[in-house]
Motif scaffolding. Sequence first.
Motif, short mmCIF file in Angstrom:
data_model
loop_
_atom_site.label_atom_id
_atom_site.label_comp_id
_atom_site.label_asym_id
_atom_site.label_seq_id
_atom_site.Cartn_x
_atom_site.Cartn_y
_atom_site.Cartn_z
N ILE A 87 0.87 -1.17 0.00
CA ILE A 87 0.00 0.00 0.00
C ILE A 87 0.91 1.23 0.00
O ILE A 87 1.77 1.36 0.88
N ILE A 88 0.74 2.11 -0.97
CA ILE A 88 1.65 3.24 -1.13
C ILE A 88 0.85 4.54 -1.18
O ILE A 88 -0.12 4.66 -1.92
N ALA A 89 1.30 5.51 -0.40
CA ALA A 89 0.62 6.81 -0.33
C ALA A 89 1.62 7.93 -0.60
O ALA A 89 2.82 7.77 -0.38
N PRO A 90 1.13 9.09 -1.05
CA PRO A 90 2.01 10.24 -1.26
C PRO A 90 2.20 11.05 0.02
O PRO A 90 1.50 10.86 1.02
N VAL A 91 3.14 11.97 -0.02
CA VAL A 91 3.31 12.95 1.05
C VAL A 91 2.13 13.92 1.01
O VAL A 91 1.70 14.34 -0.06
N GLN A 92 1.62 14.28 2.17
CA GLN A 92 0.47 15.19 2.26
C GLN A 92 0.95 16.61 2.56
O GLN A 92 1.70 16.83 3.51
N ARG A 93 0.49 17.55 1.74
CA ARG A 93 0.80 18.96 1.95
C ARG A 93 -0.50 19.76 2.00
O ARG A 93 -1.48 19.39 1.37
N ALA A 116 5.65 7.36 -0.57
CA ALA A 116 6.52 7.76 -1.67
C ALA A 116 6.86 9.24 -1.49
O ALA A 116 6.00 10.11 -1.62
N THR A 117 8.11 9.52 -1.18
CA THR A 117 8.49 10.90 -0.87
C THR A 117 8.62 11.78 -2.12
O THR A 117 8.81 12.99 -2.00
N ASP A 118 8.51 11.16 -3.29
CA ASP A 118 8.56 11.95 -4.53
C ASP A 118 7.17 12.19 -5.11
O ASP A 118 7.03 12.68 -6.23
N ALA A 119 6.13 11.85 -4.35
CA ALA A 119 4.74 12.05 -4.80
C ALA A 119 4.01 12.91 -3.77
O ALA A 119 4.22 12.78 -2.57
N THR A 120 3.13 13.77 -4.26
CA THR A 120 2.46 14.75 -3.39
C THR A 120 0.96 14.77 -3.62
O THR A 120 0.50 14.67 -4.76
N VAL A 121 0.21 14.91 -2.54
CA VAL A 121 -1.21 15.22 -2.62
C VAL A 121 -1.44 16.46 -1.77
O VAL A 121 -0.91 16.58 -0.66
N TYR A 122 -2.20 17.41 -2.30
CA TYR A 122 -2.54 18.61 -1.56
C TYR A 122 -3.90 18.43 -0.90
O TYR A 122 -4.87 18.04 -1.56
N ILE A 134 -2.51 7.83 6.67
CA ILE A 134 -3.60 8.69 7.09
C ILE A 134 -4.62 8.84 5.97
O ILE A 134 -4.36 9.45 4.93
N GLY A 135 -5.78 8.24 6.16
CA GLY A 135 -6.95 8.51 5.33
C GLY A 135 -6.91 8.02 3.90
O GLY A 135 -6.02 7.29 3.46
N GLY A 136 -7.93 8.46 3.14
CA GLY A 136 -8.03 8.15 1.72
C GLY A 136 -7.53 9.32 0.91
O GLY A 136 -8.31 10.01 0.24
N ARG A 137 -6.26 9.57 0.99
CA ARG A 137 -5.68 10.76 0.37
C ARG A 137 -4.67 10.37 -0.71
O ARG A 137 -3.48 10.63 -0.60
N GLY A 138 -5.17 9.70 -1.73
CA GLY A 138 -4.31 9.29 -2.83
C GLY A 138 -3.57 8.00 -2.56
O GLY A 138 -2.45 7.82 -3.02
N VAL A 139 -4.19 7.09 -1.82
CA VAL A 139 -3.56 5.84 -1.41
C VAL A 139 -3.78 4.77 -2.48
O VAL A 139 -4.91 4.48 -2.86
#
Length: 223
Positions: free
Chosen positions: A117-123, A214-220, A168-173
């Motif tokens: 399961i892979i998620a982006p960094v949240q900003r 994934a530290t090279d992927a972002t979700v705002y 954390i959450g359903g934020r681009g997971v």
Amino acid sequence: METMEKIHIVIPVFNGWKQTEICLNALRASTYRNLEILVVDHGSTDETKEALPALYPEVIHVLGAATLWWTGATNLGIRTAISRGADTIMLLNNDCYVTPETIERLVSHAKEIDEAIIAPVQRDFFSKRVLCITASTCYLLGFPTFLRLGKNVSVLGEPRLLATKLIIGGRGVLIPRSVFERMGMLDEVNLPHAGSDNDFYLRCRRQQVPLLIATDATVYVDS
């Protein structure tokens, strides 16, 4: 030329059309083009029902009852995606906006590790500051969630994956279909709204499913 795997994106919606528009426009700008987007409308009373098919005809509009809440609506979207042949599903809230490269980078990482399961960094959408990279929780203190920004990750270096104890959450997971087949759905009976995401990811972790950022992927996140 390598064929792009289709990614099915599940977006539960209860009103908030302004945010939904930004979310869908961000997906239209994605460099990863093989997407099937399912918006699960569980009782919206704003313009969502009329505007969605008119402005975004490519989106699958799934109607659900207002009694579903977030967890039930998310499960409905997951089941619908699987019935449509999904192998990989992304959970995305309507107030979360991916960058053009986010999905492509997540998919690239997913090819490196089986059943992760892979998620982006949240900003934060407005300030652009990092909200969350990794996270953990503590049962002894009443199940609070601890957000962690990570060491030296505010300025992201080379693309890499960070292991985390909690997502954390359903934020681009990005979640493989096989994980749902093995673990089941989110718990909509006992946790119809808050907490079902934590419960699901912790169940996965106990069964040795890697939880990665994934530290090279972002979700705002529009907070």
